[in-house]
Write an enzyme that holds these catalytic residues in place. Structure first.
Site, mmCIF file in Angstrom:
data_model
loop_
_atom_site.group_PDB
_atom_site.id
_atom_site.type_symbol
_atom_site.label_atom_id
_atom_site.label_comp_id
_atom_site.label_asym_id
_atom_site.label_seq_id
_atom_site.Cartn_x
_atom_site.Cartn_y
_atom_site.Cartn_z
ATOM 1 N N ASN A 11 -28.678 -36.516 17.290
ATOM 2 C CA ASN A 11 -27.966 -36.004 18.464
ATOM 3 C C ASN A 11 -26.809 -36.962 18.738
ATOM 4 O O ASN A 11 -27.020 -38.075 19.210
ATOM 5 C CB ASN A 11 -28.952 -35.960 19.645
ATOM 6 C CG ASN A 11 -28.267 -35.656 20.961
ATOM 7 O OD1 ASN A 11 -27.113 -35.224 20.988
ATOM 8 N ND2 ASN A 11 -28.977 -35.876 22.060
ATOM 9 N N TRP A 12 -25.604 -36.494 18.432
ATOM 10 C CA TRP A 12 -24.440 -37.386 18.558
ATOM 11 C C TRP A 12 -23.925 -37.507 19.989
ATOM 12 O O TRP A 12 -23.014 -38.289 20.258
ATOM 13 C CB TRP A 12 -23.299 -36.903 17.635
ATOM 14 C CG TRP A 12 -23.585 -37.101 16.175
ATOM 15 C CD1 TRP A 12 -24.763 -37.549 15.616
ATOM 16 C CD2 TRP A 12 -22.695 -36.880 15.083
ATOM 17 N NE1 TRP A 12 -24.646 -37.596 14.249
ATOM 18 C CE2 TRP A 12 -23.386 -37.193 13.894
ATOM 19 C CE3 TRP A 12 -21.368 -36.429 14.988
ATOM 20 C CZ2 TRP A 12 -22.795 -37.076 12.625
ATOM 21 C CZ3 TRP A 12 -20.783 -36.314 13.736
ATOM 22 C CH2 TRP A 12 -21.491 -36.637 12.570
ATOM 23 N N LYS A 13 -24.481 -36.693 20.878
ATOM 24 C CA LYS A 13 -24.071 -36.731 22.294
ATOM 25 C C LYS A 13 -22.538 -36.611 22.400
ATOM 26 O O LYS A 13 -21.920 -35.940 21.575
ATOM 27 C CB LYS A 13 -24.615 -37.991 22.971
ATOM 28 C CG LYS A 13 -26.124 -38.132 22.735
ATOM 29 C CD LYS A 13 -26.780 -39.165 23.601
ATOM 30 C CE LYS A 13 -28.274 -39.179 23.276
ATOM 31 N NZ LYS A 13 -29.044 -40.063 24.145
ATOM 32 N N HIS A 98 -32.096 -31.163 27.036
ATOM 33 C CA HIS A 98 -32.105 -32.630 26.877
ATOM 34 C C HIS A 98 -32.129 -33.282 28.270
ATOM 35 O O HIS A 98 -31.508 -32.764 29.209
ATOM 36 C CB HIS A 98 -30.872 -33.085 26.093
ATOM 37 C CG HIS A 98 -30.930 -34.524 25.704
ATOM 38 N ND1 HIS A 98 -30.631 -35.537 26.587
ATOM 39 C CD2 HIS A 98 -31.302 -35.121 24.550
ATOM 40 C CE1 HIS A 98 -30.802 -36.697 25.979
ATOM 41 N NE2 HIS A 98 -31.210 -36.486 24.745
ATOM 42 N N GLU A 100 -30.576 -35.659 29.501
ATOM 43 C CA GLU A 100 -29.260 -35.957 30.074
ATOM 44 C C GLU A 100 -28.653 -34.714 30.720
ATOM 45 O O GLU A 100 -27.952 -34.796 31.721
ATOM 46 C CB GLU A 100 -28.335 -36.550 28.998
ATOM 47 C CG GLU A 100 -28.731 -37.989 28.692
ATOM 48 C CD GLU A 100 -28.427 -38.460 27.291
ATOM 49 O OE1 GLU A 100 -27.658 -37.799 26.572
ATOM 50 O OE2 GLU A 100 -28.986 -39.508 26.899
ATOM 51 N N GLU A 170 -39.290 -36.637 24.491
ATOM 52 C CA GLU A 170 -38.393 -37.783 24.674
ATOM 53 C C GLU A 170 -38.636 -38.411 26.038
ATOM 54 O O GLU A 170 -38.087 -37.935 27.049
ATOM 55 C CB GLU A 170 -36.935 -37.320 24.592
ATOM 56 C CG GLU A 170 -36.566 -36.707 23.272
ATOM 57 C CD GLU A 170 -35.080 -36.803 23.020
ATOM 58 O OE1 GLU A 170 -34.688 -37.453 22.043
ATOM 59 O OE2 GLU A 170 -34.298 -36.266 23.822
ATOM 60 N N GLY A 176 -32.077 -44.495 24.725
ATOM 61 C CA GLY A 176 -30.934 -45.402 24.778
ATOM 62 C C GLY A 176 -31.252 -46.756 25.390
ATOM 63 O O GLY A 176 -30.356 -47.529 25.711
ATOM 64 N N SER A 216 -34.959 -44.135 21.282
ATOM 65 C CA SER A 216 -34.796 -45.413 20.572
ATOM 66 C C SER A 216 -35.477 -45.445 19.204
ATOM 67 O O SER A 216 -36.038 -46.470 18.807
ATOM 68 C CB SER A 216 -35.270 -46.587 21.437
ATOM 69 O OG SER A 216 -34.502 -46.656 22.625
ATOM 70 N N GLY A 237 -30.722 -40.504 18.746
ATOM 71 C CA GLY A 237 -29.420 -40.566 19.411
ATOM 72 C C GLY A 237 -28.557 -41.649 18.796
ATOM 73 O O GLY A 237 -27.954 -41.469 17.730
ATOM 74 N N GLY A 238 -28.529 -42.808 19.446
ATOM 75 C CA GLY A 238 -27.664 -43.921 19.032
ATOM 76 C C GLY A 238 -27.676 -44.208 17.538
ATOM 77 O O GLY A 238 -26.622 -44.374 16.921
HETATM 78 P P1 PGA Z 1 -31.620 -42.661 21.555
HETATM 79 O O1 PGA Z 1 -31.446 -41.163 22.113
HETATM 80 O O2 PGA Z 1 -32.139 -42.542 20.151
HETATM 81 O O3 PGA Z 1 -30.256 -43.264 21.644
HETATM 82 O O4 PGA Z 1 -32.627 -43.332 22.441
HETATM 83 C C1 PGA Z 1 -32.352 -40.146 21.802
HETATM 84 C C2 PGA Z 1 -31.919 -38.846 22.438
HETATM 85 O O5 PGA Z 1 -31.408 -38.878 23.575
HETATM 86 O O6 PGA Z 1 -32.054 -37.769 21.840
#
Ligand code: PGA
Length: 254
Positions: A11-13, A98, A100, A170, A176, A216, A237-238
């Site tokens: 997930n590149w956000k 998600h 966010e 998640e 993150g 993470s 994500g990251g």
């Molecule tokens: P993260 O994000 O790996 O940076 O913790 C995961 C996500 O939000 O899908």
């Protein structure tokens, strides 16, 4: 893991311009192509980069996903993107609900439910995200929060609709932050989610649905997580923004 094919999803956000996204996708394809050994790989760039990245991944083992959609097919909904549009841009998957989106854009379980319906109608594979906040975990509300998110998110669906469904657990406190749930903590929740699916939709769906862990995930913790019987993949994500790092996660079983 029964017959569930592992899925490693990136997930590149809100990261990467078109040219940056193309560059990462090109490198990733080189690093993972023909080496995925029964692992499904998906990346979800921002909307603006979907079409150019689709051209890069089309003939590779990497699938394309989107990070969100709107449930109507078309209409006067300024700024929104429909599932038909995502399909036409080359998407096979879509991330829905998600944390966010729930946290910053007020996305409700009801909206999540409509979005999953729209995805399924257009043959997109929905990845339903659920997870508790730190406060909810501390007040021991994890199971009730997840119960509500899954029940409301999948309200009014019948078994046949959900054959491709993917769930991503998640924990919000792990996204993150560098704090990962331990593999035992995650396994406990995944088992709980699977038992919820069994109660609502029967044994077959509960056994075939892929449940990903997200929060993470890194090259050094992915193998331990993936060794758990009810963890079928990762939503990253990251660590998905760098092709070398993400390819190490894809190759968790090497
Ligand atoms: P993260 O994000 O790996 O940076 O913790 C995961 C996500 O939000 O899908």
């Amino acid at each position: 893991m029964e017959n569930r094919r592992p899925l490693i999803a990136g997930n590149w956000k809100m990261f990467k311009t078109c040219s940056e996204a193309v560059e990462v996708a090109e490198q990733l394809v080189k690093l993972v192509n023909d080496m995925t050994d029964g692992v499904d790989v998906m990346i979800a760039p921002p909307f603006t980069a979907l079409a150019p990245v689709s051209d890069i991944v089309r003939k590779s083992c990497v699938s394309l996903g989107a990070q969100n959609l709107f449930w109507e097919n078309e209409g006067a909904y300024t700024g929104e993107i429909s599932s038909a549009m995502l399909v036409s841009a080359g998407c096979r998957y879509v991330i829905i609900g998600h944390s966010e989106r729930r946290q910053y854009f007020g996305e409700t379980d009801e909206a999540v439910n409509k979005k999953i319906m729209a995805a399924i109608k257009n043959d997109l594979i929905p990845i339903l995200c659920v997870g508790e906040s730190e406060k909810e975990r501390e007040s021991k509300d994890t199971f009730s929060v997840l119960d509500k998110q899954v029940k409301n998110g999948l309200k009014d669906f019948v078994l046949d609709d959900l054959k491709t469904l993917v769930i991503a657990y998640e924990p919000v406190w792990a996204i993150g932050t560098g704090k990962t749930a331990t593999s035992d903590q995650a396994q406990e929740i995944h088992l709980f989610l699977r038992s919820m699916l069994e109660k609502s939709f029967g044994n077959m769906l509960s056994k075939s649905t892929r449940i990903l862990y997200g929060g993470s995930v890194k090259p050094d913790n992915v193998s331990e997580l993936m060794a758990m019987p009810d963890i079928d993949g990762a939503l990253v994500g990251g660590a998905s923004l760098d092709p070398e790092t993400f390819s190490k996660i894809v190759h968790f079983n090497k």
